[in-house]
Write an enzyme that holds these catalytic residues in place. Sequence first.
Site, PDB file in Angstrom:
ATOM      1  N   VAL A 172     -26.372  27.630 -11.384  1.00 47.45           N
ATOM      2  CA  VAL A 172     -26.801  26.337 -10.866  1.00 47.45           C
ATOM      3  C   VAL A 172     -26.393  25.252 -11.857  1.00 47.45           C
ATOM      4  O   VAL A 172     -26.913  25.200 -12.973  1.00 47.45           O
ATOM      5  CB  VAL A 172     -28.327  26.313 -10.636  1.00 47.45           C
ATOM      6  CG1 VAL A 172     -28.750  24.972 -10.060  1.00 47.45           C
ATOM      7  CG2 VAL A 172     -28.732  27.455  -9.713  1.00 47.45           C
ATOM      8  N   SER A 173     -25.464  24.381 -11.450  1.00 49.24           N
ATOM      9  CA  SER A 173     -24.979  23.348 -12.357  1.00 49.24           C
ATOM     10  C   SER A 173     -25.261  21.937 -11.862  1.00 49.24           C
ATOM     11  O   SER A 173     -25.165  20.986 -12.609  1.00 49.24           O
ATOM     12  CB  SER A 173     -23.467  23.511 -12.577  1.00 49.24           C
ATOM     13  OG  SER A 173     -22.775  23.519 -11.341  1.00 49.24           O
ATOM     14  N   THR A 174     -25.604  21.774 -10.574  1.00 47.29           N
ATOM     15  CA  THR A 174     -25.937  20.451 -10.045  1.00 47.29           C
ATOM     16  C   THR A 174     -27.129  20.583  -9.113  1.00 47.29           C
ATOM     17  O   THR A 174     -27.521  21.680  -8.719  1.00 47.29           O
ATOM     18  CB  THR A 174     -24.766  19.833  -9.253  1.00 47.29           C
ATOM     19  OG1 THR A 174     -24.584  20.562  -8.025  1.00 47.29           O
ATOM     20  CG2 THR A 174     -23.473  19.867 -10.051  1.00 47.29           C
TER      21      THR A 174
ATOM     22  N   GLN B  23     -26.407  22.473  -5.948  1.00 47.51           N
ATOM     23  CA  GLN B  23     -26.032  23.875  -6.000  1.00 47.51           C
ATOM     24  C   GLN B  23     -27.226  24.737  -6.403  1.00 47.51           C
ATOM     25  O   GLN B  23     -27.151  25.546  -7.314  1.00 47.51           O
ATOM     26  CB  GLN B  23     -24.882  24.079  -6.999  1.00 47.51           C
ATOM     27  CG  GLN B  23     -23.578  23.426  -6.581  1.00 47.51           C
ATOM     28  CD  GLN B  23     -22.472  23.687  -7.583  1.00 47.51           C
ATOM     29  OE1 GLN B  23     -22.650  24.404  -8.559  1.00 47.51           O
ATOM     30  NE2 GLN B  23     -21.307  23.119  -7.352  1.00 47.51           N
TER      31      GLN B  23
END
Length: 211
Positions: free
Chosen positions: A10-12, A15
Amino acid sequence: MSQTILYARVSTSEQTAAHQRTQAEAAGFQINHVVADDGVSGLSTSLAERPQGRRLFDMLRRGDVLVVRWVDRLGRNYGDVCDTLREFMRRGVIVRTVINGLTFDGATKDPMQQAVRDALISFMAAMSQAQAEATKEAQRAGIEHARAREDAYRGRKPSFTRAQLATVRSLLAEGTGVSAVAKATGLTRQTVYRIWRDPAEAEAALARWAA
């Protein structure tokens, strides 16, 4: 009994692990477990170095299916992604992607099929690294552009401190000549002239750059 595990990085905010699971299930996968790393940089940290990535290596067994949104979730660069995919295949784990529905496994013994599979792994990993580097470059350019706009808005950075400004104004008020003021403060004559002509702007410039 084999299981299907979704690994999500999970980076954003868009997401989330739940969102990636929904995408995987919409693509036809029946997910048994979700393993997610949140707030971990995929550009600087290998899968085995991530907290949940290490857990993933411990969980997966021969015959299990590992689902990822794309191969870039499995490493930080070209070599890392290739090594991770090959390690999972060596263990008998099948890796499948949500995007384009690609499948990577070590079951085939045919040399030609192995060559095609390995070439595809290299191509996909190279594309992922190129996209990641392009994203980093775009972010860097955006930051520099924003800084340049901010500096332009603030105008020229003052070459004097607030203490020097106070000294210049005091000496000028006493009738001291520009050359003598410059020598006393260590400023150029041009700077002293600018302060003398517009002391209010000199104050404003210091305020803008102190913000």
